[in-house]
Design an enzyme around this catalytic site. Structure first.
Site, PDB file in Angstrom:
ATOM      1  N   HIS A 108      23.941  -4.302  -6.798  1.00  0.00           N
ATOM      2  CA  HIS A 108      22.723  -4.928  -7.310  1.00  0.00           C
ATOM      3  C   HIS A 108      22.630  -4.807  -8.843  1.00  0.00           C
ATOM      4  CE1 HIS A 108      18.551  -6.097  -7.694  1.00  0.00           C
ATOM      5  NE2 HIS A 108      18.291  -4.958  -8.271  1.00  0.00           N
ATOM      6  N   ARG A 130       0.347   4.589  11.829  1.00  0.00           N
ATOM      7  CA  ARG A 130      -0.284   3.715  10.821  1.00  0.00           C
ATOM      8  C   ARG A 130      -0.249   4.293   9.409  1.00  0.00           C
ATOM      9  NH1 ARG A 130      -3.417   3.379  15.194  1.00  0.00           N
ATOM     10  NH2 ARG A 130      -3.182   1.424  16.332  1.00  0.00           N
ATOM     11  N   LYS A 164       6.844   0.140  -2.884  1.00  0.00           N
ATOM     12  CA  LYS A 164       7.424  -0.919  -2.045  1.00  0.00           C
ATOM     13  C   LYS A 164       8.391  -0.288  -1.050  1.00  0.00           C
ATOM     14  CE  LYS A 164       7.499  -5.007  -5.004  1.00  0.00           C
ATOM     15  NZ  LYS A 164       8.435  -6.000  -5.573  1.00  0.00           N
ATOM     16  N   ASN A 178      11.057  -8.065 -12.753  1.00  0.00           N
ATOM     17  CA  ASN A 178      12.138  -8.898 -12.211  1.00  0.00           C
ATOM     18  C   ASN A 178      13.000  -9.535 -13.294  1.00  0.00           C
ATOM     19  OD1 ASN A 178      11.456  -8.420  -9.532  1.00  0.00           O
ATOM     20  ND2 ASN A 178       9.904 -10.030  -9.562  1.00  0.00           N
ATOM     21  N   GLU A 193       1.846  -6.769  -7.044  1.00  0.00           N
ATOM     22  CA  GLU A 193       2.611  -7.867  -7.622  1.00  0.00           C
ATOM     23  C   GLU A 193       1.843  -9.178  -7.659  1.00  0.00           C
ATOM     24  OE1 GLU A 193       6.944  -7.612  -7.445  1.00  0.00           O
ATOM     25  OE2 GLU A 193       6.929  -9.647  -6.693  1.00  0.00           O
ATOM     26  N   HIS A 210      16.518 -10.704 -12.632  1.00  0.00           N
ATOM     27  CA  HIS A 210      16.732 -10.667 -11.186  1.00  0.00           C
ATOM     28  C   HIS A 210      16.834 -12.046 -10.555  1.00  0.00           C
ATOM     29  CE1 HIS A 210      16.087  -6.440 -11.713  1.00  0.00           C
ATOM     30  NE2 HIS A 210      16.145  -6.185 -10.422  1.00  0.00           N
ATOM     31  N   GLU A 248      19.330  -1.314 -14.811  1.00  0.00           N
ATOM     32  CA  GLU A 248      17.859  -1.298 -14.703  1.00  0.00           C
ATOM     33  C   GLU A 248      17.248  -0.575 -15.915  1.00  0.00           C
ATOM     34  OE1 GLU A 248      16.289  -2.995 -12.357  1.00  0.00           O
ATOM     35  OE2 GLU A 248      17.719  -3.163 -10.692  1.00  0.00           O
ATOM     36  N   HIS A 290      19.832 -12.059  -8.205  1.00  0.00           N
ATOM     37  CA  HIS A 290      19.722 -12.303  -6.763  1.00  0.00           C
ATOM     38  C   HIS A 290      20.572 -13.490  -6.328  1.00  0.00           C
ATOM     39  CE1 HIS A 290      15.629 -10.041  -6.609  1.00  0.00           C
ATOM     40  NE2 HIS A 290      16.627  -9.236  -6.315  1.00  0.00           N
ATOM     41  N   LYS A 300       7.494   1.935 -15.635  1.00  0.00           N
ATOM     42  CA  LYS A 300       7.202   1.383 -14.312  1.00  0.00           C
ATOM     43  C   LYS A 300       5.813   1.826 -13.857  1.00  0.00           C
ATOM     44  CE  LYS A 300       8.558   0.089  -9.813  1.00  0.00           C
ATOM     45  NZ  LYS A 300       9.562  -0.109  -8.787  1.00  0.00           N
ATOM     46  N   ARG A 319       3.427  -7.325 -12.576  1.00  0.00           N
ATOM     47  CA  ARG A 319       4.558  -6.572 -12.020  1.00  0.00           C
ATOM     48  C   ARG A 319       5.835  -7.411 -11.974  1.00  0.00           C
ATOM     49  NH1 ARG A 319       4.202  -2.344  -6.906  1.00  0.00           N
ATOM     50  NH2 ARG A 319       6.417  -1.864  -6.836  1.00  0.00           N
TER      51      ARG A 319
END
Ligand SMILES: NC(=O)c1ccc[n+]([C@@H]2O[C@H](COP(=O)([O-])OP(=O)(O)OC[C@H]3O[C@@H](n4cnc5c(N)ncnc54)[C@H](O)[C@@H]3O)[C@@H](O)[C@H]2O)c1
Ligand SMILES: [Zn+2]
Length: 360
Positions: free
Chosen positions: A265, A121, A143, A245, A237, A248, A185, A252, A227, A241
């Site tokens: 990417h 956990r 993340k 993106n 998010e 993106h 980025e 994407h 960041k 946050r």
């Protein structure tokens, strides 16, 4: 030596950014984690180049360490490799005080992070990013996750690291294309929160492309600092946050339309940043972004794709609410807004530009 503190709900952690940092990994980890059993997760490329140095540093600091070496590439972010890491942790008799050390790019970071999030956990995680993208983005913020046949990053968890160690020497062995993709980025951070960084990239473009060590510390630290500020205020998010993106939504859609094969990417994001420039409605801003992106050797258009199909693909993204795409819109260099108003005309011009380059 830049050290950036990140605050999170599971405690603060530091990001050390310096050449040779892997040599100090063990000493830094000793102060940041409880246990002394470490499982270093990495991929074949990184294991060959940096695995020994990481294991030695951990051993010198009194850790008993073993290494789990996975295949390189996005396909590794999959359930069966998560399962293989669980087996590895079981074999290492990893208890609640064991630590997972993610040594590699974002693929390793996301997968190893998810293994750490789920083992017992949740056990301690140390991120040792070795790509520019992982240094400025994936290793900070907590993340973690894997891809499923149904989509990218669909299974995951928030799990903050106890420590991040970014060794700038690792950037020297990074393939050229990966390095440039990471720069997209960096440009994004300039656009959303650091006009000084954007100007710095414009002025020192060639030195940045040449990976001059003195410059990299400054560049990586500024991105991480930004960041860190964003995730400290919006860890899960809920809103702010989402500014991360920028570009993106376009990126994407382009990645999906080309089945993740044509562009890295960061390359798709570079095209997306140029399209986001169009959304701003500010021609001067649009021009500066495009000039910087292409000057860094990144693409500014995805030739041959259908802009309407891309728009439809973006509309089915998990971040879309009530059918309307919530774009991140540049206000000026150094400031962007989430869900800003975009006219239908600018929206369609931006999708056109993602394919054609400049506006007609
Ligand atoms: N968790 C987050 O917040 C977050 C943010 C952005 C991206 N990501 C994820 O990151 C992943 C992409 O990460 P990436 O771009 O780092 O790709 P990657 O991890 O696949 O690394 C790219 C390639 O470079 C190699 N490599 C890594 N370091 C090297 C080095 N120092 N020298 C030589 N080769 C090296 C790897 O073996 C690989 O072949 C995606 O899965 C993406 O979803 C996560
Ligand atoms: Zn990205």
């Amino acid at each position: 030596m830049p050290v950036i503190r990140v605050t999170s709900s599971s405690g603060p952690y530091s990001v050390t950014i310096t050449p040779g940092a892997i040599g100090r990994l063990g000493a830094l980890a000793r102060r940041a984690v409880r246990g002394r059993t470490a499982v270093v997760v990495t991929d074949v490329h990184v294991a060959r180049l940096w695995g020994r140095a990481a294991l030695d540093s951990l051993a010198d600091a009194g850790f008993s360490g073993r290494m789990a070496v996975l295949p390189a590439g996005e396909e590794t972010k999959a359930p069966r490799f998560l399962e293989s890491l669980w087996s590895e942790l079981a074999e290492a008799k990893a208890g609640r005080d064991a630590v997972v050390v993610a040594l590699g790019g974002g693929v390793v970071g996301d997968l190893a992070g998810f293994a750490a999030a789920t083992w017992n956990r949740g056990i301690d995680l140390v991120q040792v990013p070795t790509t520019l993208l992982a240094m400025v983005d994936a290793s900070v913020g907590g993340k973690t996750g894997i891809n499923l046949p149904a989509g990218k990053n669909l299974a995951g968890a928030f799990h903050q690291p106890r420590l991040v160690v970014a060794d700038l020497d690792t950037l020297k062995t990074l393939p050229e294309r990966e390095y440039r993709a990471g720069l997209a980025e960096v440009v994004k951070y300039g656009m959303i929160g650091d006009a000084g960084l954007f100007g710095f990239l414009e002025k020192r473009r060639d030195a940045v492309v040449a990976r001059e060590p003195g410059l990299m510390a400054e560049v990586v630290a500024r991105c991480v600092a930004h960041k860190a500020r964003v995730v400290a205020r919006d860890e899960r998010e809920a809103g702010l946050r989402m500014v991360l993106n920028l570009g993106h939504t376009f990126g994407h859609a382009i990645e999906a339309a080309t089945r993740y094969r044509r562009y890295l990417h960061g390359e798709a994001v570079a095209i997306g940043l140029c399209a986001a420039g169009v959304l701003s409605g500010d021609r001067a801003l649009e021009g500066r972004v495009r000039a910087l992106v292409t000057g860094l050797g990144l693409p500014d258009r995805a030739k041959g794709l259908d802009p309407r199909k891309l728009r439809v693909l973006a509309g089915s993204d998990k971040k879309v609410r009530a059918g309307r795409i919530r774009y991140v819109v540049p206000v000026r260099i150094g400031l962007a807004r989430v869900g800003g108003m975009v006219s239908a005309r600018l929206e369609s011009e931006a999708w056109e530009a993602a394919v054609r380059g400049t506006r007609v």
